[in-house]
Design an enzyme around this catalytic site. Structure first.
Site, PDB file in Angstrom:
ATOM      1  N   CYS A   1       0.862  -1.166   0.000  1.00  0.00           N
ATOM      2  CA  CYS A   1       0.000   0.000   0.000  1.00  0.00           C
ATOM      3  C   CYS A   1       0.908   1.229   0.000  1.00  0.00           C
ATOM      4  CB  CYS A   1      -0.849  -0.060   1.270  1.00  0.00           C
ATOM      5  SG  CYS A   1      -1.888   1.351   1.465  1.00  0.00           S
ATOM      6  N   GLY A   2       0.906   1.953  -1.112  1.00  0.00           N
ATOM      7  CA  GLY A   2       1.849   3.062  -1.287  1.00  0.00           C
ATOM      8  C   GLY A   2       1.557   4.255  -0.401  1.00  0.00           C
ATOM      9  N   ASN A   3       0.313   4.712  -0.388  1.00  0.00           N
ATOM     10  CA  ASN A   3      -0.027   5.828   0.511  1.00  0.00           C
ATOM     11  C   ASN A   3       0.082   5.374   1.954  1.00  0.00           C
ATOM     12  OD1 ASN A   3      -0.676   7.847  -1.403  1.00  0.00           O
ATOM     13  ND2 ASN A   3      -2.602   6.801  -1.812  1.00  0.00           N
TER      14      ASN A   3
ATOM     15  N   GLU B   1     -10.150   0.855  -6.304  1.00  0.00           N
ATOM     16  CA  GLU B   1      -9.245  -0.038  -5.585  1.00  0.00           C
ATOM     17  C   GLU B   1      -9.869  -1.373  -5.252  1.00  0.00           C
ATOM     18  OE1 GLU B   1      -7.034   1.084  -2.144  1.00  0.00           O
ATOM     19  OE2 GLU B   1      -6.702   3.091  -2.935  1.00  0.00           O
TER      20      GLU B   1
ATOM     21  N   CYS C   1      -4.203   6.517  -4.706  1.00  0.00           N
ATOM     22  CA  CYS C   1      -3.626   5.175  -4.590  1.00  0.00           C
ATOM     23  C   CYS C   1      -2.166   5.288  -4.984  1.00  0.00           C
ATOM     24  CB  CYS C   1      -4.358   4.202  -5.507  1.00  0.00           C
ATOM     25  SG  CYS C   1      -3.695   2.536  -5.501  1.00  0.00           S
ATOM     26  N   GLY C   2      -1.286   5.081  -4.014  1.00  0.00           N
ATOM     27  CA  GLY C   2       0.152   5.261  -4.259  1.00  0.00           C
ATOM     28  C   GLY C   2       0.715   4.210  -5.195  1.00  0.00           C
ATOM     29  N   THR C   3       0.420   2.948  -4.914  1.00  0.00           N
ATOM     30  CA  THR C   3       0.922   1.902  -5.804  1.00  0.00           C
ATOM     31  C   THR C   3       0.329   2.086  -7.202  1.00  0.00           C
ATOM     32  OG1 THR C   3      -0.800   0.427  -4.921  1.00  0.00           O
ATOM     33  CG2 THR C   3       1.423   0.129  -4.056  1.00  0.00           C
ATOM     34  N   GLY C   4      -0.926   2.552  -7.261  1.00  0.00           N
ATOM     35  CA  GLY C   4      -1.581   2.775  -8.550  1.00  0.00           C
ATOM     36  C   GLY C   4      -0.914   3.882  -9.343  1.00  0.00           C
TER      37      GLY C   4
ATOM     38  N   HIS D   1      -2.300  -4.223 -10.740  1.00  0.00           N
ATOM     39  CA  HIS D   1      -2.908  -3.016 -11.302  1.00  0.00           C
ATOM     40  C   HIS D   1      -3.205  -3.213 -12.779  1.00  0.00           C
ATOM     41  CE1 HIS D   1      -2.201  -0.458  -7.786  1.00  0.00           C
ATOM     42  NE2 HIS D   1      -1.141  -1.216  -7.614  1.00  0.00           N
TER      43      HIS D   1
ATOM     44  N   ASN E   1       1.280  -5.489  -5.646  1.00  0.00           N
ATOM     45  CA  ASN E   1      -0.164  -5.736  -5.801  1.00  0.00           C
ATOM     46  C   ASN E   1      -0.560  -5.483  -7.264  1.00  0.00           C
ATOM     47  OD1 ASN E   1       0.191  -2.962  -5.646  1.00  0.00           O
ATOM     48  ND2 ASN E   1      -1.448  -2.596  -4.203  1.00  0.00           N
TER      49      ASN E   1
HETATM   50  O1  ZDP Z   1      -4.066  -3.860  -3.614  1.00  0.00           O
HETATM   51  C1  ZDP Z   1      -5.046  -3.543  -2.919  1.00  0.00           C
HETATM   52  O2  ZDP Z   1      -5.885  -4.388  -2.555  1.00  0.00           O
HETATM   53  C2  ZDP Z   1      -5.190  -2.098  -2.543  1.00  0.00           C
HETATM   54  N1  ZDP Z   1      -6.548  -1.785  -2.168  1.00  0.00           N
HETATM   55  C3  ZDP Z   1      -4.256  -1.851  -1.404  1.00  0.00           C
HETATM   56  C4  ZDP Z   1      -4.151  -0.415  -1.036  1.00  0.00           C
HETATM   57  C5  ZDP Z   1      -3.338   0.361  -2.058  1.00  0.00           C
HETATM   58  C6  ZDP Z   1      -3.296   1.834  -1.756  1.00  0.00           C
HETATM   59  N2  ZDP Z   1      -4.360   2.549  -2.299  1.00  0.00           N
HETATM   60  C7  ZDP Z   1      -2.004   2.465  -2.181  1.00  0.00           C
HETATM   61  O3  ZDP Z   1      -1.846   3.649  -1.926  1.00  0.00           O
HETATM   62  O4  ZDP Z   1      -1.136   1.826  -2.730  1.00  0.00           O
HETATM   63  C8  ZDP Z   1      -3.451   2.091  -0.339  1.00  0.00           C
END
Ligand code: ZDP
Length: 279
Positions: A75-77, A215, A224-227, A166, A164
């Site tokens: 989770c990036g954020n 998400e 969404c940080g990872t996004g 995307h 995760n």
């Molecule tokens: O991969 C997932 O199931 C996401 N919901 C995790 C959370 C990702 C998030 N939005 C981020 O910032 O990367 C917190």
């Protein structure tokens, strides 16, 4: 027993942070996380994050439960919020050294910067279908601009894992995307065995992207940080953007860089403490 928590957000992506340093087992169950994340019957959050003892030679371990009780790898954020929370727990000034955090996506390294932001070494993006995971392509073929049928329409998608999953689609106007109705159809599409996070990206210029996200396990969120990291990777792979760009989300902006030197992704953005309480 009362459990103290601290509420943090990163660009409006909000989390309940739990001091779990005394044990390697989360102090709350996924069912309790669902209840606490509820905005009407609980505290309200997109997820619960636990600061656990480090494993495998790291400073700490991060675990997260989404607001639906599922557990994402990363989770990036959230990891920026965790870095702020750890500095607070340790009573350190905000420009101390970086933390090495063990996650299900490997070791991630957030660093508190002098201007109060957090810069995170997010590691390497993963592009092979088995790593994402998706069945949209053969094992050794990357999913770049591949057609995917969703809601009776064909979308050209690019798939990236930041630990995760995307699924990224470039569109002319992100505001026009009916996220609420099509988001779940991407998330639960059979080509994504672990479900997927879904990002729609509008390229404003080679160094400025606009993004809206659905998400996995949390639905529409403000950021969404990872996004954002995955979106930049998809933009570079499809030759739409530079390796360093600003990503604008409904909750604010992140700076994302895909380093040419070490091929790792660096994400810089805020982490804000909101309040503390007891459950
Ligand atoms: O991969 C997932 O199931 C996401 N919901 C995790 C959370 C990702 C998030 N939005 C981020 O910032 O990367 C917190």
């Amino acid at each position: 027993m009362a459990i103290e928590f601290t509420k943090y957000h990163g660009l409006g992506n909000d989390f309940i942070l739990i001091d779990n340093r005394a044990s390697s087992t989360p102090r709350l169950t996924p069912e309790q996380a669902i209840q606490l994340c509820d905005r009407h019957f609980g505290i309200g959050a997109n997820g619960v994050i636990f600061a656990l003892p480090g494993e495998k030679d790291t400073d700490y371990t991060m675990r997260i439960f989404n607001s639906d009780g599922s557990e994402p790898e990363m989770c990036g954020n959230g990891i920026r919020c965790l870095a702020g929370f750890l500095a607070e727990l340790e009573g350190m000034s905000r420009n101390k050294d970086r933390y090495r955090i063990h996650t299900l996506a490997g070791v991630i390294t957030p660093q508190l910067t002098e201007d109060g932001q957090v810069k995170v070494d997010m590691g390497l993006p993963r592009l092979l279908p088995g790593e994402i995971p998706t069945t949209l392509a053969a094992a050794d073929a990357k999913v770049i601009n591949q057609p995917l049928e969703v809601a009776g329409q064909s979308w050209d998608v690019t798939c990236v894992s930041m630990g995760n999953p995307h699924c990224i689609t470039f569109v002319d106007d992100v505001a026009a995307i009916p996220l609420e109705s099509i988001g779940p159809q991407f998330e639960h599409h059979p080509v994504f065995p672990q479900r997927t996070n879904t990002e729609f990206i509008q390229v404003v210029s080679r160094d400025y992207l606009k993004m809206r996200v659905w998400e996995r396990g949390a639905g529409i969120t403000l950021a969404c940080g990872t996004g954002a990291c995955a979106a930049l990777v998809a933009g570079v792979l499809t030759e739409r953007c530079d390796r360093l760009a600003t990503v604008e989300l409904p909750g604010g902006t992140l700076e994302i860089e895909w380093s040419e030197i070490d091929q790792r992704i660096y994400m810089t953005g805020p982490a804000e403490r909101v309040f503390t309480g007891k459950i």
